[in-house]
Design a protein around this motif. Structure first.
Motif, PDB file in Angstrom:
ATOM      1  N   UNK A  38      24.344  -5.963   3.722  1.00 56.38           N
ATOM      2  CA  UNK A  38      24.001  -6.945   4.758  1.00 56.38           C
ATOM      3  C   UNK A  38      24.436  -6.350   6.359  1.00 56.38           C
ATOM      4  N   UNK A  39      23.442  -5.655   7.106  1.00 65.11           N
ATOM      5  CA  UNK A  39      23.811  -5.438   8.287  1.00 65.11           C
ATOM      6  C   UNK A  39      24.013  -6.421   9.327  1.00 65.11           C
ATOM      7  N   UNK A  40      23.307  -7.100   9.707  1.00 68.65           N
ATOM      8  CA  UNK A  40      23.513  -8.297  10.705  1.00 68.65           C
ATOM      9  C   UNK A  40      23.024  -9.616  10.258  1.00 68.65           C
ATOM     10  N   UNK A  41      23.842 -10.163   9.426  1.00 76.20           N
ATOM     11  CA  UNK A  41      23.405 -11.207   8.813  1.00 76.20           C
ATOM     12  C   UNK A  41      23.124 -12.618   9.785  1.00 76.20           C
ATOM     13  N   UNK A  42      23.974 -12.531  11.020  1.00 80.35           N
ATOM     14  CA  UNK A  42      23.673 -13.700  11.754  1.00 80.35           C
ATOM     15  C   UNK A  42      22.518 -13.449  12.581  1.00 80.35           C
ATOM     16  N   UNK A  43      22.043 -12.259  12.737  1.00 81.06           N
ATOM     17  CA  UNK A  43      20.720 -11.793  13.705  1.00 81.06           C
ATOM     18  C   UNK A  43      19.678 -12.295  12.857  1.00 81.06           C
ATOM     19  N   UNK A  44      19.590 -11.980  11.484  1.00 86.32           N
ATOM     20  CA  UNK A  44      18.746 -12.216  10.209  1.00 86.32           C
ATOM     21  C   UNK A  44      18.583 -13.671  10.391  1.00 86.32           C
ATOM     22  N   UNK A  45      19.688 -14.534  10.452  1.00 82.81           N
ATOM     23  CA  UNK A  45      19.344 -15.983  10.078  1.00 82.81           C
ATOM     24  C   UNK A  45      18.958 -16.559  11.372  1.00 82.81           C
ATOM     25  N   UNK A  46      19.346 -15.874  12.505  1.00 85.21           N
ATOM     26  CA  UNK A  46      18.540 -16.681  13.851  1.00 85.21           C
ATOM     27  C   UNK A  46      17.101 -16.221  13.825  1.00 85.21           C
ATOM     28  N   UNK A  47      16.763 -15.014  13.318  1.00 86.54           N
ATOM     29  CA  UNK A  47      15.330 -14.747  13.274  1.00 86.54           C
ATOM     30  C   UNK A  47      14.719 -15.745  12.466  1.00 86.54           C
ATOM     31  N   UNK A  48      15.078 -15.892  11.077  1.00 80.95           N
ATOM     32  CA  UNK A  48      14.650 -16.656  10.136  1.00 80.95           C
ATOM     33  C   UNK A  48      14.394 -18.109  10.773  1.00 80.95           C
ATOM     34  N   UNK A  49      15.399 -18.657  11.459  1.00 81.97           N
ATOM     35  CA  UNK A  49      15.259 -20.078  12.157  1.00 81.97           C
ATOM     36  C   UNK A  49      14.182 -20.107  13.140  1.00 81.97           C
ATOM     37  N   UNK A  50      14.289 -19.054  14.131  1.00 76.75           N
ATOM     38  CA  UNK A  50      13.341 -19.187  14.812  1.00 76.75           C
ATOM     39  C   UNK A  50      11.780 -19.148  14.488  1.00 76.75           C
ATOM     40  N   UNK A  51      11.575 -18.227  13.224  1.00 76.77           N
ATOM     41  CA  UNK A  51      10.383 -18.250  12.578  1.00 76.77           C
ATOM     42  C   UNK A  51       9.999 -19.370  11.796  1.00 76.77           C
ATOM     43  N   UNK A  52      10.956 -20.103  11.250  1.00 78.89           N
ATOM     44  CA  UNK A  52      10.793 -21.324  10.703  1.00 78.89           C
ATOM     45  C   UNK A  52      10.448 -22.489  11.779  1.00 78.89           C
ATOM     46  N   UNK A  53      10.987 -22.561  12.986  1.00 75.89           N
ATOM     47  CA  UNK A  53      10.833 -23.511  13.631  1.00 75.89           C
ATOM     48  C   UNK A  53       9.184 -23.328  14.393  1.00 75.89           C
ATOM     49  N   UNK A  54       8.929 -21.996  14.631  1.00 76.35           N
ATOM     50  CA  UNK A  54       7.592 -21.689  14.968  1.00 76.35           C
ATOM     51  C   UNK A  54       6.475 -22.026  14.089  1.00 76.35           C
ATOM     52  N   UNK A  55       6.892 -21.648  12.746  1.00 75.83           N
ATOM     53  CA  UNK A  55       5.921 -22.296  11.751  1.00 75.83           C
ATOM     54  C   UNK A  55       5.692 -23.594  11.840  1.00 75.83           C
ATOM     55  N   UNK A  56       6.849 -24.485  11.803  1.00 78.52           N
ATOM     56  CA  UNK A  56       6.764 -25.842  12.139  1.00 78.52           C
ATOM     57  C   UNK A  56       5.933 -26.394  13.081  1.00 78.52           C
ATOM     58  N   UNK A  57       5.988 -25.557  14.281  1.00 76.08           N
ATOM     59  CA  UNK A  57       5.198 -26.130  15.524  1.00 76.08           C
ATOM     60  C   UNK A  57       3.785 -25.927  15.379  1.00 76.08           C
ATOM     61  N   UNK A 102      12.312 -10.232   5.497  1.00 81.88           N
ATOM     62  CA  UNK A 102      13.657 -10.253   5.918  1.00 81.88           C
ATOM     63  C   UNK A 102      14.758 -10.639   4.804  1.00 81.88           C
ATOM     64  N   UNK A 103      14.340 -11.772   4.039  1.00 84.85           N
ATOM     65  CA  UNK A 103      15.308 -12.265   3.069  1.00 84.85           C
ATOM     66  C   UNK A 103      15.452 -11.055   2.098  1.00 84.85           C
ATOM     67  N   UNK A 104      14.651 -10.547   1.655  1.00 87.61           N
ATOM     68  CA  UNK A 104      14.700  -9.291   0.587  1.00 87.61           C
ATOM     69  C   UNK A 104      15.538  -8.090   1.136  1.00 87.61           C
ATOM     70  N   UNK A 105      15.387  -7.575   2.282  1.00 87.81           N
ATOM     71  CA  UNK A 105      15.860  -6.687   3.011  1.00 87.81           C
ATOM     72  C   UNK A 105      17.155  -6.925   3.341  1.00 87.81           C
ATOM     73  N   UNK A 106      17.244  -8.172   3.954  1.00 89.78           N
ATOM     74  CA  UNK A 106      18.639  -8.362   4.777  1.00 89.78           C
ATOM     75  C   UNK A 106      19.778  -8.887   3.516  1.00 89.78           C
ATOM     76  N   UNK A 107      19.285  -9.833   2.518  1.00 91.63           N
ATOM     77  CA  UNK A 107      20.248 -10.571   1.804  1.00 91.63           C
ATOM     78  C   UNK A 107      20.349 -10.335   0.380  1.00 91.63           C
ATOM     79  N   UNK A 108      19.444  -9.391  -0.327  1.00 88.72           N
ATOM     80  CA  UNK A 108      19.258  -9.175  -1.545  1.00 88.72           C
ATOM     81  C   UNK A 108      20.269  -8.028  -2.061  1.00 88.72           C
TER      82      UNK A 108
END
Length: 79
Positions: free
Chosen positions: A1-20, A44-50
């Protein structure tokens, strides 16, 4: 896991974008955009957290192809 905080932030932004995007009257373009974002989130989940560094190459490829192929199948069913 290289940059978990960055990946989490991108995932949150993408989730909010999908919601909107889903809150509006979704047309076929919006649905395809949401599906594309879902595929990106899966990658992102497969590459970053698995933690697939020591796993066989075939398994890595299969997991990386899972999200895009699943999204493609869903998109084909919606057409």
């Amino acid at each position: 896991m290289k940059h978990p905080v960055t990946i989490w932030l991108v995932l949150i932004i993408l989730t909010l974008t999908m919601f909107m995007l889903g809150e509006e009257r979704p047309g076929s373009e919006i649905v395809m955009l949401v599906l594309s974002i879902s595929a990106l989130k899966g990658l992102l989940i497969v590459a970053g957290f698995m933690e697939l560094a020591g796993v066989k190459h075939l398994i890595q490829r299969g997991l990386m192809l899972y999200s895009p192929v699943l999204v493609l199948l869903i998109a084909l069913l919606l057409l």
